[in-house]
Every structure is written in structure tokens, then in C-alpha cells.
Design an enzyme around this catalytic site. Structure first.
Site, short mmCIF file in Angstrom:
data_model
loop_
_atom_site.label_atom_id
_atom_site.label_comp_id
_atom_site.label_asym_id
_atom_site.label_seq_id
_atom_site.Cartn_x
_atom_site.Cartn_y
_atom_site.Cartn_z
N TRP A 173 -18.76 73.75 93.95
CA TRP A 173 -18.44 72.53 93.59
C TRP A 173 -17.79 71.70 94.43
O TRP A 173 -16.64 71.94 94.95
CB TRP A 173 -17.82 72.53 92.18
CG TRP A 173 -17.61 71.33 91.39
CD1 TRP A 173 -18.52 70.10 91.08
CD2 TRP A 173 -16.20 70.93 90.83
NE1 TRP A 173 -17.82 69.12 90.33
CE2 TRP A 173 -16.58 69.61 90.14
CE3 TRP A 173 -15.09 71.62 90.54
CZ2 TRP A 173 -15.64 68.91 89.39
CZ3 TRP A 173 -14.24 70.61 89.66
CH2 TRP A 173 -14.26 69.65 89.38
N ASP A 254 -12.90 80.04 87.70
CA ASP A 254 -13.31 78.55 87.17
C ASP A 254 -14.28 78.86 86.16
O ASP A 254 -15.45 79.26 86.41
CB ASP A 254 -13.78 77.76 88.37
CG ASP A 254 -14.16 76.35 87.78
OD1 ASP A 254 -13.92 76.06 86.55
OD2 ASP A 254 -14.45 75.65 88.69
N LYS A 290 -18.59 71.03 78.86
CA LYS A 290 -20.04 71.30 78.77
C LYS A 290 -20.44 71.77 77.40
O LYS A 290 -21.21 71.68 76.45
CB LYS A 290 -20.71 72.18 79.74
CG LYS A 290 -20.12 71.86 81.32
CD LYS A 290 -20.67 70.50 81.83
CE LYS A 290 -19.81 70.15 82.90
NZ LYS A 290 -20.30 69.16 83.80
#
Ligand code: CBA
Length: 445
Positions: A173, A254, A290
């Protein structure tokens, strides 16, 4: 009038400071027009325009496009079949409960956040039966979504951990290197993705972590790796765990997509639980953006699993010193939504059903896109579209092909060829397949 004299004195003083005649008190209209003190040039004239963020900038460009067929597949944000953002039913229910509860107030939370939220978050990611939780050796602090949790963890490590090198996967990311660099860590990469196989470069990963200095920090995507959609298998995770523990490498997980990979919250947390089970230490950044669709509420948590309860409580005391000057204490609303859902068995079940529906819709989009390309006879092997996991497909399209698709088809995506499958619908798949087909057959210059 009460302020009359004071006003006159203030105006006189201002005129005096501007060089006007202080005794001319008859004129009450004071001019604030710039005088000799201002040259007209800004003290910020040297500031150069920064480029847009490579991911969020895609939305900026999309918003400017007037085309009715435009499609935003940039940012990883879930859309319904109608292409609309989704607020989960269970979230609306939780909000209703919160609104109806007249005893709720808007006081500051403690520096560490809503304690009920923290406990429930640790249980969600580590498992209800986690020995680490039972032994009180986990400290969890509420942070500003996944990004804030990573940043707080990084600042803590920069201040209190002996090794300042963090290894991040290549690719990862785009915000990871920035977060860790700004916290003062030194960022290195480990091999992760093999473009030739469009799968994991497991050998390269083991070699790079194997030659990392003892104690280095390693950033691991818990599941649904962004941007590649490629995750290690359980056996590969076990090998990674053994290697990392043998070299005392510190895992920093993460977890931005728990539940989005398989549709199952527990299954997606397995890699983390594997590392916690061995009794070793690790950090976990969790996001509810999310999996609960709470993107803009900025709800997340940082858990640090420590060797024992005493260390955990000292670590927490230092985390407070990191958080206090950064944002003082976190916002109350989103964390209250999450806590309301997680603590109620029925609402929790309802959430898992809605979450599974989102994950399943994404998997269905993978199949539709794959079939659409096959039926067009698009050159290339597109099986990775159905094999990759989570929100994104790492298509293999290059930046030129992406630019072509944006220009000719108004399809917006990141220049590395990543598309957010969550932004697709059955209605838009044919348009995307046409664009990919044209890009592959016409735009390869
Ligand atoms: N970690 C990873 C691996 C992510 O992909 C994202 C989000 C985050 C942070 C952390 P948040 O702070 O919102 O909880 O998420 N990445 C994006 O979905 C997007 O939200 C993406 O499109 O890559 C972003 O901010 O870039």
C-alpha cells in the site's frame, strides 16, 4: 453604550500603529488596508504544488470527469450493484440505538479511547479464547482507523524499540513507506510479488527476511494483500513465522480487510493468531473502514501483544504519551457503533452476514470480469483475476494502458494497474472488459 470608550481607544491605537494621526478621533471608520508592512508577496510563495495522492487523487480526477460512463475503480471502497456507497443495515441499527439512548453524552474519551471498544477489538482479531488476552498481556488503544493505528505503532517503535529498520513488502500500500518514514523508521523492502507467476515470490521473501538484521520490524498484511491480492498459504505463513521468530524479527500486522478475504472473520485472522499462539510479541493495526463500511468515521485500533501483563501496562502508558500530542483522544461515535455491534450476539451475527455478502459480491465480480475477457478473446492469461484475494485485482496492465483506459473509456484506477473489484457491478463489467481488451490490443506501444 458599554464598549464605546474602549472602542474609541482601540481605534485610536490602531491608527497610531498604522501611522495615522492619533488625535483625529472623529473618524470611526478604521482602514485595515495593507500599508507599508505588506509587499504583496506571500510568505508562502516558495511553496510548490504537491502532486495528488496516487490513490485518493484518482477520485479527485474522477470527480472532475463529466462523462456519464465514468467508473471509479481507484480507491478501495465498496459499492453496491447500483454503484452506490453502502451503509450496512446493522450500522444503521446501532446508530439508532445510540441516538435513542438519552444517557449518552459527548464528553472526551480517555486518551486510549473507548475501553469497551478496545477489548472487543482485541477479541475480534486475536480470538475470544486468545491466551494473550486472558493473560492480560495485550494493550489495545483506539486510533484513527488503520492509518492512525499504523502511525501510532510506528511512533511508539521509533521511540522505544531498539531496531529502527522496518521491512515492507514489495509492492505494498503506497501509504506504508510514508507513514513509517515520517515516524522516523528506516524503510527497506522484502520481495513479495512475482510478476511472472502473478503469485507470491516465496523464495525471495524468505531470502530477504532471512538476511534482515536481527530484531528488524516486518510489516505483514494480515490478509487480502494490497495491491496484489496475493496471500501466503497457511503452510507458507507457518514458514514465515518460524523464520521470523528464529531471527527475533518483530511482526507488525496491518489488518485492513478482516472478513473481506474469505468472508469469514476468524479465517482471515489466522495468520495473526498463529504468531500470537507461539507466545511471542507483535503489533496489530486494525481498521473498521472496509469490514463495517465505516470509512469516514475513522475507527481503528492498535494492539500490542507483549510478553507479560507488566510490560503491556508500561507499553500502554507510553502509547498515551504518543497519542496525547498527536490527536489527544479519539472520536467517540464510530467506536460506539462498533462496540454496539460487537457486544450484541444478534447484531454481530447480522454483521457477519452482511460482510459475507460484500465479500461474495466481490468474488462474483471476479468471475464476471474473467468470463467477459475470455468471451472477448482478450490476449493473455487472466486467471489471476479469479485467484487473487480481497478487494483488489492487480491486473498486470501497465501505466500506459491505464492512461489509455482513462482517456478513452473514462475508467479510473491507480497507475500500477490495480483495480478495486468492490467498485464494479454486473452493469459495469462489460465496459471494463471492453476497455481492458482495447488497452491490451491497441495501447501496447
Ligand atoms: N492498510 C492497508 C493495507 C490499506 O489498504 C488501507 C486502505 C489502510 C488504511 C491500511 P484506513 O485508514 O481507511 O482504515 O485504511 N487503503 C485504501 O483502501 C484506501 O482507503 C486503498 O485504496 O488502497 C486508501 O486510503 O488508500
Amino acid at each position: 453604550m458599554h464598549g464605546g470608550n474602549a472602542d474609541r481607544r482601540l481605534h485610536a491605537l490602531l491608527r497610531h500603529l498604522e501611522g495615522a494621526n492619533p488625535t483625529d478621533s472623529g473618524d470611526r471608520s478604521v482602514s485595515f488596508a495593507p500599508t507599508s508592512g505588506y509587499s504583496g508577496a506571500s510568505v508562502f510563495d516558495h511553496v510548490v504544488r504537491a502532486p495528488e495522492d496516487p490513490i485518493l487523487g484518482v477520485t479527485v480526477a474522477y470527480n472532475k470527469d463529466p462523462s456519464p460512463v465514468k467508473l471509479n475503480l481507484g480507491v478501495g471502497a465498496y459499492r453496491t450493484e447500483e454503484g452506490k456507497p453502502l451503509v450496512l443495515n446493522v450500522v444503521r441499527k446501532a446508530e439508532q440505538i445510540l441516538v435513542n439512548d438519552r444517557s449518552r453524552v459527548k464528553e472526551y474519551l480517555p486518551i486510549t479511547g473507548l475501553s469497551e471498544f478496545n477489548k472487543l477489538s482485541a477479541k475480534l482479531i486475536l480470538g475470544a479464547e486468545s491466551p494473550a488476552i486472558q493473560e492480560n498481556r495485550v494493550t489495545t488503544v483506539q486510533c484513527l482507523s488503520g492509518t492512525g493505528s499504523l502511525r501510532v505503532g510506528a511512533e511508539f517503535l521509533a521511540q522505544h524499540y531498539h531496531q529502527h529498520t522496518i521491512y515492507i513488502p514489495q509492492p505494498t500500500w503506497g501509504n506504508h513507506p510514508k507513514i513509517f518514514n515520517l515516524a522516523g523508521l528506516s524503510v527497506k523492502t522484502y520481495r513479495y510479488y512475482d510478476p511472472a507467476t502473478r503469485g507470491l515470490n516465496f523464495q525471495g521473501l524468505l531470502e530477504d527476511l532471512g538476511s534482515a538484521p536481527t530484531g528488524a520490524i516486518v510489516l505483514l498484511h494480515a490478509c487480502a494483500h494490497n495491491p496484489t491480492g496475493v496471500d501466503p498459504t497457511p503452510d507458507q505463513w507457518e514458514n514465515i513465522r518460524r523464520l521470523m521468530r528464529s531471527k527475533a524479527l518483530l511482526p507488525f500486522f496491518d489488518s485492513a480487510y478482516q472478513g473481506f478475504a474469505s468472508g469469514n472473520l476468524d479465517a482471515d485472522a489466522q495468520p495473526i493468531r498463529m504468531f500470537v499462539k507461539d507466545g511471542g510479541e507483535c503489533l496489530v493495526a486494525q481498521s473498521y473502514a472496509k469490514n463495517m463500511g465505516l470509512y469516514g468515521e475513522r475507527v481503528g485500533a492498535l494492539s500490542i501483544v507483549c510478553r507479560n501483563a507488566d510490560v503491556a501496562s508500561r507499553v500502554e502508558s507510553q502509547l498515551k504519551l504518543v497519542i496525547r500530542p498527536m490527536f489527544s483522544n479519539p472520536p467517540i461515535h464510530g467506536a460506539s457503533i462498533v462496540a454496539t455491534i460487537l457486544k450484541d450476539r444478534n447484531m454481530f451475527r447480522e454483521w457477519t452476514i452482511e460482510l459475507k455478502a460484500m465479500a461474495d459480491r466481490i468474488i462474483h465480480m471476479r468471475k464476471l470480469l474473467f468470463d467477459a475477457l475470455r468471451s472477448r478473446g482478450t490476449p493473455g492469461d487472466w486467471s489471476h483475476i479469479v485467484k487473487q484475494i480481497g478487494m483488489f485485482t492487480y491486473t498486470g496492465l501497465d501505466s500506459k494502458q491505464v492512461a489509455f483506459m482513462t482517456k478513452e473509456y473514462h475508467i479510473y484506477m491507480t497507475s500500477d494497474g490495480r483495480i478495486s473489484m468492490a467498485g464494479l457491478s454486473s452493469r459495469t463489467v462489460p465496459h471494463l472488459a471492453d476497455a481492458i481488451h482495447a488497452a491490451v490490443t491497441q495501447a501496447t506501444v
